[in-house]
Write an enzyme that holds these catalytic residues in place. Structure first.
Site, PDB file in Angstrom:
ATOM      1  N   GLY A  92      -8.990   5.822   1.817  1.00 44.12           N
ATOM      2  CA  GLY A  92      -9.670   6.615   2.830  1.00 44.12           C
ATOM      3  C   GLY A  92     -11.140   6.259   2.915  1.00 44.12           C
ATOM      4  O   GLY A  92     -12.000   7.111   3.046  1.00 44.12           O
ATOM      5  N   ALA A  93     -11.440   4.960   2.845  1.00 46.86           N
ATOM      6  CA  ALA A  93     -12.842   4.526   2.724  1.00 46.86           C
ATOM      7  C   ALA A  93     -13.467   4.088   4.040  1.00 46.86           C
ATOM      8  O   ALA A  93     -14.619   3.657   4.053  1.00 46.86           O
ATOM      9  CB  ALA A  93     -12.930   3.374   1.724  1.00 46.86           C
ATOM     10  N   SER A  94     -12.754   4.186   5.156  1.00 44.02           N
ATOM     11  CA  SER A  94     -13.334   3.727   6.421  1.00 44.02           C
ATOM     12  C   SER A  94     -14.610   4.492   6.762  1.00 44.02           C
ATOM     13  O   SER A  94     -14.741   5.679   6.462  1.00 44.02           O
ATOM     14  CB  SER A  94     -12.322   3.874   7.564  1.00 44.02           C
ATOM     15  OG  SER A  94     -11.448   2.739   7.571  1.00 44.02           O
TER      16      SER A  94
ATOM     17  N   ASP B  68       0.842  -1.193   0.000  1.00 44.01           N
ATOM     18  CA  ASP B  68       0.000   0.000   0.000  1.00 44.01           C
ATOM     19  C   ASP B  68       0.880   1.248   0.000  1.00 44.01           C
ATOM     20  O   ASP B  68       1.892   1.305   0.692  1.00 44.01           O
ATOM     21  CB  ASP B  68      -0.869  -0.018   1.275  1.00 44.01           C
ATOM     22  CG  ASP B  68      -1.992   0.986   1.250  1.00 44.01           C
ATOM     23  OD1 ASP B  68      -2.464   1.368   2.333  1.00 44.01           O
ATOM     24  OD2 ASP B  68      -2.394   1.410   0.140  1.00 44.01           O
TER      25      ASP B  68
ATOM     26  N   THR C 260      -8.535   2.439   9.181  1.00 45.58           N
ATOM     27  CA  THR C 260      -9.002   3.155  10.372  1.00 45.58           C
ATOM     28  C   THR C 260     -10.118   2.417  11.111  1.00 45.58           C
ATOM     29  O   THR C 260     -10.125   2.375  12.347  1.00 45.58           O
ATOM     30  CB  THR C 260      -9.459   4.575   9.977  1.00 45.58           C
ATOM     31  OG1 THR C 260      -8.305   5.288   9.499  1.00 45.58           O
ATOM     32  CG2 THR C 260     -10.064   5.324  11.137  1.00 45.58           C
TER      33      THR C 260
ATOM     34  N   ASP D 236       2.633   5.172  -5.392  1.00 45.24           N
ATOM     35  CA  ASP D 236       1.884   6.386  -5.110  1.00 45.24           C
ATOM     36  C   ASP D 236       2.772   7.595  -5.376  1.00 45.24           C
ATOM     37  O   ASP D 236       3.550   8.011  -4.515  1.00 45.24           O
ATOM     38  CB  ASP D 236       1.394   6.400  -3.658  1.00 45.24           C
ATOM     39  CG  ASP D 236       0.600   7.666  -3.365  1.00 45.24           C
ATOM     40  OD1 ASP D 236       0.094   7.801  -2.236  1.00 45.24           O
ATOM     41  OD2 ASP D 236       0.494   8.529  -4.277  1.00 45.24           O
TER      42      ASP D 236
ATOM     43  N   ASN E 278      -9.895   0.307   0.358  1.00 42.97           N
ATOM     44  CA  ASN E 278      -8.843   0.310   1.370  1.00 42.97           C
ATOM     45  C   ASN E 278      -9.417   0.720   2.721  1.00 42.97           C
ATOM     46  O   ASN E 278      -9.995   1.798   2.860  1.00 42.97           O
ATOM     47  CB  ASN E 278      -7.742   1.300   0.979  1.00 42.97           C
ATOM     48  CG  ASN E 278      -6.884   0.777  -0.153  1.00 42.97           C
ATOM     49  OD1 ASN E 278      -7.304  -0.087  -0.922  1.00 42.97           O
ATOM     50  ND2 ASN E 278      -5.669   1.290  -0.258  1.00 42.97           N
ATOM     51  N   THR E 279      -9.233  -0.189   3.688  1.00 45.26           N
ATOM     52  CA  THR E 279      -9.812   0.019   5.015  1.00 45.26           C
ATOM     53  C   THR E 279      -8.774  -0.269   6.093  1.00 45.26           C
ATOM     54  O   THR E 279      -8.258  -1.378   6.181  1.00 45.26           O
ATOM     55  CB  THR E 279     -11.021  -0.927   5.208  1.00 45.26           C
ATOM     56  OG1 THR E 279     -11.939  -0.739   4.123  1.00 45.26           O
ATOM     57  CG2 THR E 279     -11.713  -0.665   6.529  1.00 45.26           C
TER      58      THR E 279
ATOM     59  N   GLY F 287      -7.608   8.317   7.644  1.00 44.85           N
ATOM     60  CA  GLY F 287      -7.787   8.589   9.065  1.00 44.85           C
ATOM     61  C   GLY F 287      -9.242   8.739   9.475  1.00 44.85           C
ATOM     62  O   GLY F 287     -10.164   8.494   8.695  1.00 44.85           O
TER      63      GLY F 287
HETATM   64  O1  LIG Z   1      -6.637   4.355   2.286  1.00 43.28           O
HETATM   65  C1  LIG Z   1      -6.317   3.604   3.190  1.00 43.28           C
HETATM   66  C2  LIG Z   1      -7.127   3.440   4.469  1.00 43.28           C
HETATM   67  O2  LIG Z   1      -8.043   4.487   4.632  1.00 43.28           O
HETATM   68  P1  LIG Z   1      -8.814   4.697   6.037  1.00 43.28           P
HETATM   69  O3  LIG Z   1      -7.921   5.537   6.894  1.00 43.28           O
HETATM   70  O4  LIG Z   1     -10.086   5.394   5.680  1.00 43.28           O
HETATM   71  O5  LIG Z   1      -9.038   3.329   6.637  1.00 43.28           O
HETATM   72  N1  LIG Z   1      -5.197   2.872   3.096  1.00 43.28           N
HETATM   73  O6  LIG Z   1      -4.389   2.993   2.007  1.00 43.28           O
HETATM   74 CA   LIG Z   2      -1.036   9.837  -2.855  1.00 43.97          CA
HETATM   75 NA    NA Z   3      -3.216   0.600  -2.145  1.00 43.32          NA
HETATM   76 ZN   LIG Z   4      -4.663   4.951   1.204  1.00 41.82          ZN
END
Ligand SMILES: O=C(COP(=O)(O)O)NO
Ligand SMILES: [Ca+2]
Ligand code: NA
Ligand SMILES: [Zn+2]
Length: 311
Positions: free
Chosen positions: A215-217, A88, A260, A110, A257-258, A185
């Site tokens: 950032g999908a949490s 990641d 948080t 990235d 991606n999860t 986060g």
């Molecule tokens: O994008 C994420 C996790 O995002 P969260 O902070 O929303 O879980 N990892 O690459």
């Molecule tokens: Ca980036």
């Molecule tokens: Na990733």
């Molecule tokens: Zn991420």
């Protein structure tokens, strides 16, 4: 153990559901994620950031990558569901090469903090190397707000679908993470949660490849409340609502991606167990109930993502 993440994500993209990509830093989180996937009969992606590799290897990158691969492979060979190991937010060329060499199923490069042309060049370089050894690659366009590992992104810069079309054609990257308003986060939105679905729709139309939501949490408020009751200070924490996740999947998100949500669950129940079982000193007795809850939240996510029963 999935050799190449592309095989499970292409199927998800064809059939219109999403695979969870859950971050782990230690054995207990990995166990909880894999048990959840097995119980849901769901293909799953487990992921380590560069920081997680350093943490697992106590600063030694080769050790960390090797240990992550060995742990995942050893558990995965006992399971009935496909398991992929993903790097990641790869940023450091040496770490990306080390992950590929150690046996990761896919890597993210990235370079989204760089100007478009540089991001494109960086990504193309990684794709050429990774594809030569049968590994799939994720890249990112646009910027998420908040801390991305060690790069502080002040403002989120949303993806430009026209750029995405050129980027995917030129780089031949296997999956793309378009910035559409999320951030890493527990504090994702100042006001109302908002994702740019119009942009997402166009990116899918123009690229026709599996897309990734970072950032999908969801940051469940009941768990935040529990953590705060036991001494945490997480007021104002806010995540992505379920209906928005489902809409994003309908519009072409296939990897979610999860991290948080697992962290908040871990912290809330660790605080609770420690305050209730005051004479307990056996870490196994402390962690068992805590990671049961982490497993449950992963199962809930897998069900929302639509990958239950897809193994
Ligand atoms: O994008 C994420 C996790 O995002 P969260 O902070 O929303 O879980 N990892 O690459
Ligand atoms: Ca980036
Ligand atoms: Na990733
Ligand atoms: Zn991420």
């Amino acid at each position: 153990y999935v050799k190449n993440t592309k095989e499970i994500l292409d199927k998800a993209s064809r059939e219109g559901y999403a695979i969870g990509a859950f971050n782990f830093n230690n054995m207990e989180f990995l166990q909880a994620i894999l048990e959840a996937a097995e119980e849901e009969k769901a293909p799953v992606i487990v992921a380590t950031s560069e920081g997680a590799i350093k943490y697992i290897g106590k600063g030694d990158i080769e050790t960390g990558a090797k240990l992550a691969v060995e742990m995942v492979r050893t558990y995965a060979e006992k399971l009935s569901v496909p398991v992929a190991l993903h790097l990641d937010h790869g940023r450091d060329f040496r770490i990306i090469m080390t992950a590929i060499k150690a046996g990761y199923s896919s890597v993210m490069i990235d370079a989204s903090h760089l100007p478009f042309e540089e991001n494109l060049r960086e990504t193309k370089k990684i794709v050429e190397i990774a594809h030569a050894v049968g590994i799939s690659v994720e890249a990112e366009l646009g910027k998420l707000k908040g801390i991305e590992d060690n790069v502080v992104e002040k403002e989120s810069v949303l993806v430009d679908p026209e750029e995405a079309k050129i980027f995917v054609k030129e780089t031949e990257v296997d999956f793309l993470a378009p910035a559409i308003g999320t951030s890493h986060g527990a504090f994702k939105f100042k006001g109302e949660a908002q994702l740019d679905f119009e942009r997402l729709k166009k990116v899918k139309e123009y690229t026709q490849i599996p897309l990734v939501l970072h950032g999908a949490s969801m940051v469940p408020q009941d768990v935040v409340k529990l953590a705060n009751e036991y001494g945490a200070e997480l007021s104002g924490a806010k995540g992505v609502p379920e209906d928005m996740l489902k809409k994003a999947i309908e519009l072409g998100i296939n990897k979610i991606n999860t991290d948080t949500d697992l962290r908040i669950t871990f912290v809330a129940y660790l605080r609770k167990v420690l305050s209730e079982d005051k004479s307990q000193i056996d870490p196994r007795k402390i962690f068992k109930p805590v990671f049961e809850h982490v497993k449950e939240i992963v199962k809930e996510r897998i069900r929302i993502f639509g990958s239950s029963g897809k193994a």
